[in-house]
Design a protein around this motif. Sequence first.
Motif, PDB file in Angstrom:
ATOM      1  N   ALA A  53       0.861  -1.186   0.000  1.00 39.47           N
ATOM      2  CA  ALA A  53       0.000   0.000   0.000  1.00 39.47           C
ATOM      3  C   ALA A  53       0.893   1.229   0.000  1.00 39.47           C
ATOM      4  O   ALA A  53       1.341   1.674   1.058  1.00 39.47           O
ATOM      5  N   PRO A  54       1.190   1.803  -1.169  1.00 44.58           N
ATOM      6  CA  PRO A  54       2.193   2.875  -1.258  1.00 44.58           C
ATOM      7  C   PRO A  54       1.948   4.061  -0.338  1.00 44.58           C
ATOM      8  O   PRO A  54       2.903   4.597   0.240  1.00 44.58           O
ATOM      9  N   THR A  55       0.691   4.520  -0.198  1.00 45.31           N
ATOM     10  CA  THR A  55       0.471   5.720   0.612  1.00 45.31           C
ATOM     11  C   THR A  55       0.845   5.502   2.068  1.00 45.31           C
ATOM     12  O   THR A  55       0.951   6.469   2.829  1.00 45.31           O
ATOM     13  N   ARG A  56       1.078   4.259   2.468  1.00 43.14           N
ATOM     14  CA  ARG A  56       1.376   3.958   3.865  1.00 43.14           C
ATOM     15  C   ARG A  56       2.864   3.927   4.178  1.00 43.14           C
ATOM     16  O   ARG A  56       3.237   3.700   5.332  1.00 43.14           O
ATOM     17  N   PHE A  57       3.715   4.161   3.156  1.00 38.10           N
ATOM     18  CA  PHE A  57       5.130   4.302   3.502  1.00 38.10           C
ATOM     19  C   PHE A  57       5.958   5.084   2.494  1.00 38.10           C
ATOM     20  O   PHE A  57       7.154   5.269   2.700  1.00 38.10           O
ATOM     21  N   VAL A  58       5.326   5.585   1.408  1.00 36.73           N
ATOM     22  CA  VAL A  58       6.053   6.436   0.475  1.00 36.73           C
ATOM     23  C   VAL A  58       5.147   7.564   0.003  1.00 36.73           C
ATOM     24  O   VAL A  58       3.927   7.501   0.136  1.00 36.73           O
ATOM     25  N   GLU A  59       5.745   8.593  -0.559  1.00 36.39           N
ATOM     26  CA  GLU A  59       4.997   9.680  -1.185  1.00 36.39           C
ATOM     27  C   GLU A  59       4.281   9.170  -2.425  1.00 36.39           C
ATOM     28  O   GLU A  59       4.844   8.413  -3.221  1.00 36.39           O
ATOM     29  N   THR A  60       3.026   9.579  -2.634  1.00 34.15           N
ATOM     30  CA  THR A  60       2.328   9.301  -3.892  1.00 34.15           C
ATOM     31  C   THR A  60       1.699  10.589  -4.402  1.00 34.15           C
ATOM     32  O   THR A  60       1.475  11.544  -3.643  1.00 34.15           O
ATOM     33  N   ASN A  61       1.369  10.602  -5.677  1.00 33.96           N
ATOM     34  CA  ASN A  61       0.770  11.814  -6.241  1.00 33.96           C
ATOM     35  C   ASN A  61      -0.632  12.067  -5.696  1.00 33.96           C
ATOM     36  O   ASN A  61      -1.053  13.216  -5.548  1.00 33.96           O
ATOM     37  N   TYR A  62      -1.376  11.021  -5.357  1.00 36.47           N
ATOM     38  CA  TYR A  62      -2.701  11.220  -4.755  1.00 36.47           C
ATOM     39  C   TYR A  62      -2.561  11.778  -3.336  1.00 36.47           C
ATOM     40  O   TYR A  62      -3.327  12.632  -2.903  1.00 36.47           O
ATOM     41  N   GLY A  63      -1.563  11.292  -2.619  1.00 33.08           N
ATOM     42  CA  GLY A  63      -1.286  11.855  -1.300  1.00 33.08           C
ATOM     43  C   GLY A  63      -0.919  13.320  -1.385  1.00 33.08           C
ATOM     44  O   GLY A  63      -1.358  14.142  -0.560  1.00 33.08           O
ATOM     45  N   ASN A  64      -0.114  13.670  -2.396  1.00 30.10           N
ATOM     46  CA  ASN A  64       0.250  15.069  -2.593  1.00 30.10           C
ATOM     47  C   ASN A  64      -0.986  15.925  -2.867  1.00 30.10           C
ATOM     48  O   ASN A  64      -1.147  17.013  -2.318  1.00 30.10           O
ATOM     49  N   LEU A  65      -1.861  15.407  -3.735  1.00 24.32           N
ATOM     50  CA  LEU A  65      -3.064  16.161  -4.091  1.00 24.32           C
ATOM     51  C   LEU A  65      -3.948  16.390  -2.867  1.00 24.32           C
ATOM     52  O   LEU A  65      -4.430  17.502  -2.632  1.00 24.32           O
TER      53      LEU A  65
END
Length: 767
Positions: A369-381
Amino acid sequence: MKNFRKKISAFLFAAVLAGASLSAAAEELPVEGISSEEASAVEELSQDGASAEAAAAAETQVTIYHTNDTHGYLEGDGESIIGLPLVAGLRNADPDSILVDAGDATQGLPIASLTKGNDVIRLMNLAGYDLMVPGNHEFDFGTDAFLTNAGLAEFPVISSNIYRGGSLLLSGIQEGNSGCHTIIERNGVKVGFFGLTTTETASATNPEGIQGLEFTDEIEAAKQEITHLEEAGADVIIAVGHLGDETAGAPCTSTDLAEAMTGEFYGDLDVIIDGHSHTVENAEVNDVLIVQTGTGLNALGKLTVTVLADGEVEAEESLLSVADFADVTPDAATEELLAQISVSQDTMLGESIGQTATTLWAGWIGQAAPTRFVETNYGNLAADAFADAGRTMLAASGNADMPVVGIENGGGIRAAVYNGNITLGSLTTAFPFSNTLYMKVVTPALLYDVMEVSGSDLDGQDPETGMLLQTTISGGFLQISGFNVVFNPDAEAGNRVVSITLDGQDTPLDREDTETQIMVVGNNYIMSGGNDYTMLGSLPKYAEAGGELETIQSYITANVQDGVLAGYRGTEGRISYTGSVYKPKDYEASVLIKNEDGTPYANGEITYRVDGGEGMKGTTDADGILKVTVSDGGHGIRVSDSQSEVYVDNYTGIGIVVDAIRAMPELTVPEAGSEIPVTEEPDPEPAPDPDPDPEEKPGDNVTADPGENDGDKASDTGKTKENGKAVQTGDEEIMMPAAVLLAAMALSAGAAVAVYRKKRTKESICH
């Protein structure tokens, strides 16, 4: 006055029991110091021709059911959500009861928000509600939308402390409704209700939505309403307030209101039916019973009010859960309308609010689950949307110079939006919790503490690929806006944050700075202390910046240019990881290209896009592997514009290694005519970075790339099946086998290629 009438009634009642007549008993009342109004009350009672038997009649009970902060949770699930049809069914079975709501009913899940609360009011009409008080979120769509809903309601909507232009806001909106209080008679008992809406609404709602409104002091409004209701002959007086307990941070809590009932008002207010704090309240304070049910129709409040023969009032509260409705028949009309609304909203949820040229990454990708340990573009938004809402709020209050940062817990973004349409449905799937955005002031020292919690599960890093060697992942890992953070995953817990630098600044924040003020905007789950962010939970709330989902939707709409979302292709280095050795750099990702029959597309030419960019040319190897050189961080790759992208990321290891956690990304060769066009020759592959200076210390010269901003830790391993595929649910820890971790730690950039060669049988690649 009400208290005096009770004393008179008690005196007369005692005299009657002793065998005296009402008139004789009245003659024995002391008259010294009695006002003319009180004397009239004595006369009224003395003229009462009721017999002693009537005066000593049995006590009378009235049942009041109550809800608060439903936020669109109107459809029952048979487990934890009661649902409005069952509430209406109980109301049908108890026709002498009263049903009231204490606010925040018209905002939240799509069934509430898509029609700005209109459909919720229609359902409440059918369910038999007798009364509603507006909460702060009733104004999320603006005052006009709220008044439209109030006009649609077939029950009084009241609040005694909201004014516009010097007049009570709700006065005259509904025929026969004073806008501030009402009396409902049941079983011969007159129950007087008045409404209160927290003055925090002035700072907890988008300023544009409440322009010209004044929220006056709750306690003063309450005293005025108590006097009016006593004069109107109410036997019981109840405040229906959207105030909350101390956890809500409102300037006047329900406890404050109860404690203010002193002097001539002592004993006059019987009950406060509360909302706003999403908590369960059931306590007597200063002879006033305070009750609240929590949130989301997880419970229905049952308030039993007993009026004794001497005029005294007793009240008792109990909570009804789903299990208590086993023998209740759902109301058919409410159930039918709920189904009709659901069908009609399916069309609305499918409507596009824009296109995204590349996938907004979140949710689960295989076992990761990328948002749980790295930056993602959706997290940035998401974090950008929060920060933007905070800046708007500060600008409206004349405090636009304070730095504003946004944070969103990775577990709060539940699903990706794949390249193509962005629909309301896809947004609600990603943000299903109906969270509210809180604003709180922190210092640099506190922000460092916050980010140490965010990086608390980091567990080392491969020195060549940058892959994080996680044994667990956390829904509390933060996506960020307004600053960048550098982590050293190899450091000890509590000392992993190398630096935090605000946007537009070159010098990192001082970890010891406890004076500088920074505004943080995040959802109420994190800001109230969820996922171990206790340092945020203990801070006072500055303001609320609106609903999470609505804020993100508005932000996307504002950033759609020519129908396409702008600015979120790939990551930006807001979150970077130095490790003891690793420095951010380009890397080579691998994607398996297959034919329609599932066989590898070997030694074939193919065109592709990275993050929705220009078409590029590539060639697969003998095993169907397409190798693509990309910049540090996460990216989306596709070989046809009619297919969803696959995700690669050196930090998560997807596209770098294949193991029990990470599967090989796979794409299918496009049909003839649907290939991605190439308009120009791709740039030559960049030369590899020179070896780092052996004397350089970890973290030296590492800066974030310039650029364009309710998940518990360790609870998402449970899976269900959907369309034949595994779907991740819940939020549990992902444990990596020790052998896999040891192998991963030994990888180098070259070794990653070797892994692909070892795994290139069809059986192993497609596990």
